[in-house]
Design an enzyme around this catalytic site. Structure first.
Site, PDB file in Angstrom:
ATOM      1  N   LYS A 119       0.979  -0.902   0.233  1.00 43.92           N
ATOM      2  CA  LYS A 119       0.178   0.015  -0.122  1.00 43.92           C
ATOM      3  C   LYS A 119       1.249   0.861  -0.131  1.00 43.92           C
ATOM      4  O   LYS A 119       1.645   0.982   0.261  1.00 43.92           O
ATOM      5  CB  LYS A 119      -0.725   0.175   1.427  1.00 43.92           C
ATOM      6  CG  LYS A 119       0.413   0.005   2.290  1.00 43.92           C
ATOM      7  CD  LYS A 119      -0.707  -0.033   3.796  1.00 43.92           C
ATOM      8  CE  LYS A 119      -0.025  -0.021   4.782  1.00 43.92           C
ATOM      9  NZ  LYS A 119      -0.711  -0.372   6.389  1.00 43.92           N
ATOM     10  N   ARG A 130     -10.488   0.486  15.300  1.00 41.59           N
ATOM     11  CA  ARG A 130     -10.064   1.580  14.068  1.00 41.59           C
ATOM     12  C   ARG A 130     -11.683   0.825  13.418  1.00 41.59           C
ATOM     13  O   ARG A 130     -12.716   0.391  13.527  1.00 41.59           O
ATOM     14  CB  ARG A 130      -8.580   0.946  13.948  1.00 41.59           C
ATOM     15  CG  ARG A 130      -8.269   2.174  13.597  1.00 41.59           C
ATOM     16  CD  ARG A 130      -6.389   2.056  12.387  1.00 41.59           C
ATOM     17  NE  ARG A 130      -6.161   1.538  12.099  1.00 41.59           N
ATOM     18  CZ  ARG A 130      -5.034   1.065  11.387  1.00 41.59           C
ATOM     19  NH1 ARG A 130      -3.910   1.808  11.948  1.00 41.59           N
ATOM     20  NH2 ARG A 130      -4.901  -0.182  10.416  1.00 41.59           N
ATOM     21  N   TYR A 143      15.453  30.828   6.545  1.00 43.30           N
ATOM     22  CA  TYR A 143      14.026  30.777   7.091  1.00 43.30           C
ATOM     23  C   TYR A 143      14.266  31.204   9.038  1.00 43.30           C
ATOM     24  O   TYR A 143      14.712  30.391   9.354  1.00 43.30           O
ATOM     25  CB  TYR A 143      13.339  30.388   6.554  1.00 43.30           C
ATOM     26  CG  TYR A 143      12.117  30.944   5.113  1.00 43.30           C
ATOM     27  CD1 TYR A 143      13.101  32.018   4.572  1.00 43.30           C
ATOM     28  CD2 TYR A 143      12.034  29.279   5.082  1.00 43.30           C
ATOM     29  CE1 TYR A 143      12.474  31.515   3.364  1.00 43.30           C
ATOM     30  CE2 TYR A 143      12.149  29.272   3.216  1.00 43.30           C
ATOM     31  CZ  TYR A 143      12.049  30.656   2.347  1.00 43.30           C
ATOM     32  OH  TYR A 143      11.761  30.790   1.066  1.00 43.30           O
ATOM     33  N   MET A 171      10.587  24.600   1.453  1.00 45.98           N
ATOM     34  CA  MET A 171      10.056  23.777   0.830  1.00 45.98           C
ATOM     35  C   MET A 171      10.690  22.433  -0.414  1.00 45.98           C
ATOM     36  O   MET A 171      10.731  21.773  -0.358  1.00 45.98           O
ATOM     37  CB  MET A 171       9.151  24.227  -0.276  1.00 45.98           C
ATOM     38  CG  MET A 171       7.899  23.860  -0.857  1.00 45.98           C
ATOM     39  SD  MET A 171       6.852  24.473  -1.732  1.00 45.98           S
ATOM     40  CE  MET A 171       6.123  24.984  -0.437  1.00 45.98           C
TER      41      MET A 171
HETATM   42  C1  PLP Z   1      -0.422  -1.321   6.592  1.00 38.87           C
HETATM   43  C2  PLP Z   1      -0.726  -2.665   7.471  1.00 38.87           C
HETATM   44  C3  PLP Z   1       0.391  -3.667   7.218  1.00 38.87           C
HETATM   45  C4  PLP Z   1       1.664  -3.831   7.469  1.00 38.87           C
HETATM   46  O1  PLP Z   1       1.972  -3.426   8.797  1.00 38.87           O
HETATM   47  P1  PLP Z   1       3.423  -3.156   8.989  1.00 38.87           P
HETATM   48  O2  PLP Z   1       4.252  -3.260  10.528  1.00 38.87           O
HETATM   49  O3  PLP Z   1       4.433  -2.532   7.643  1.00 38.87           O
HETATM   50  O4  PLP Z   1       3.988  -4.621   8.737  1.00 38.87           O
HETATM   51  C5  PLP Z   1      -0.706  -4.240   8.454  1.00 38.87           C
HETATM   52  N1  PLP Z   1      -1.838  -4.990   8.100  1.00 38.87           N
HETATM   53  C6  PLP Z   1      -2.682  -4.065   8.106  1.00 38.87           C
HETATM   54  C7  PLP Z   1      -4.206  -3.689   8.744  1.00 38.87           C
HETATM   55  C8  PLP Z   1      -2.081  -2.890   7.459  1.00 38.87           C
HETATM   56  O5  PLP Z   1      -2.978  -1.433   7.865  1.00 38.87           O
END
Ligand code: PLP
Length: 386
Positions: A43, A141, A275, A323
């Protein structure tokens, strides 16, 4: 456009070592053993490493599954030729599940309402959706809360029985996996076992059960169940460097970020840098200008704290990160010298773990946010030089 093309006016490069990703997946699979399936999480553009390339490298390393957050990420993997099992889990309220169902992607239902949405589309497209059930075991969650498990499993079993959908898995996610001894891990594992038993009791059999992310896969064997979901470790970073370092885990960081000195000059004592003049030279010094900034994912929080590697020496960031650029103090740098912002650390360059420390964050955020205008170069095997 060919993703490997680097425009001649590129100011910064992200080099991704695909061989490292492949070997990390092999290493992780060896750690969890042959009875546990491997899902590599790609992802968020493969945690900043490139989703498609990372996915291919992970499959080369034996990844049984790919995991992504969104339907669009999953569909992109399919469209670009991945024909293996893929799971996604984060859906908009009015999600269009049809393309994913037609593409044989496993979608996730976090409640009866979502299961019904998926079932309706399954009927409309006349295809049995592959559905995994997400249960909330304590992260608060996504996923169905325990009070709704009986209704969720009953509804899922009925739809499965009728042939409308195919329930393929049940899963949950841990809150404190990066603290392997945390008591919440025990509580969540117990809750997950209760969910699995309840699902089996409702008639759902042969489900793939999974709970573990990288940290749990590595450090809590009891959490591995049938499959582990490895994200950060796939890219060669430790989910918690204080628990165990990348090197101790036998992993290889896949990302190197490099740039070039575009200006270099002597400054007199008393000169303020960048800055707000948050750094003022106490003595004469030599500085170099690096053309990356928070627009490219270099965190502004690293102002006056971070380091880079130039000519084999660490150079300190002086003043605010802007930036598009920042200034470092260096006795030697000349215009045109190469700069390593971060990498595996094997040549003295800072690691993502060090950047995370300088920015009060985690290595995940560092690599995932790097990008902006930096050109990504994908290497299929380790090459010498930067
Ligand atoms: C991103 C994610 C993972 C991977 O987690 P890591 O700590 O990067 O291994 C696994 N399960 C879910 C549901 C996630 O959102």
């Amino acid at each position: 456009m060919n993703v490997e093309t680097v425009p001649t006016n590129s100011l910064a490069e992200i080099t991704v070592d695909l061989a490292a990703i492949t070997s990390n997946v092999q290493q992780l699979s060896a750690t969890v053993g042959p009875d546990v399936a491997m899902m590599s999480i790609v992802k968020a553009d493969g945690y900043g490493h490139g989703m498609l390339e990372s996915a291919r490298a992970a499959r080369d390393g034996g990844a049984d599954w790919l995991g992504v957050a969104t339907l669009d990420e999953a569909l992109e993997l399919r469209r670009r030729g991945d024909s293996g099992p893929i799971l996604c889990w984060l859906n908009p309220p009015d999600a269009d599940f049809a393309p994913a169902i037609s593409a044989g992607i496993d979608v996730t239902a976090s409640g009866v309402w979502q299961l019904e949405q998926i079932a309706t589309v399954s009927e409309a497209v006349n295809t049995r959706a592959r559905v995994q059930l997400k249960v909330d075991t304590g992260l608060s969650r996504n996923g169905a809360p325990e009070s709704e498990w009986p209704a969720l499993f009953a509804a899922a079993a009925a739809l499965h029985e009728r042939g409308t959908i195919e329930v393929t898995g049940i899963w949950s996610h841990l809150a404190c996996a990066d603290q392997p001894e945390h008591p919440v891990n025990d509580q969540q594992e117990s809750a997950f076992r209760r969910a699995c038993e309840l699902a089996a009791g409702a008639g759902l059999s042969n489900l793939i059960r999974h709970l573990a992310n990288s940290a749990a896969a590595l450090w809590r064997p009891s959490s591995r169940f049938d499959l582990v979901r490895c994200g950060i470790s796939t890219y060669g970073l430790s989910p918690d460097p204080e628990t165990q370092t990348t090197a101790a885990l036998g992993l290889t960081p896949a990302m190197t970020v490099s740039s070039v000195v575009i200006n270099a000059k002597d400054l007199p004592a008393g000169a303020g840098i960048s800055y707000g003049h948050t750094f003022v030279a106490e003595r004469d010094l030599h500085v170099a200008l690096i053309p990356m900034g928070y627009g490219d994912g270099i965190p502004r929080h690293a102002s006056n704290r971070a380091q880079v590697l130039i000519n084999g020496e660490r150079a300190l960031v002086r003043g605010r990160i802007c930036m598009d650029q920042f200034v470092v103090e260096t006795p030697t740098a000349r215009i045109g010298d190469r700069v390593t912002i971060l990498g595996p650390g094997t040549r003295g360059e800072p690691t993502a773990d060090e950047w995370a420390h300088w920015c009060d964050t985690i290595n995940y955020e560092i690599v995932t946010r790097i990008g902006g205008r930096a050109q990504r170069q994908i290497r299929s095997q380790a090459q010498e030089g930067s």
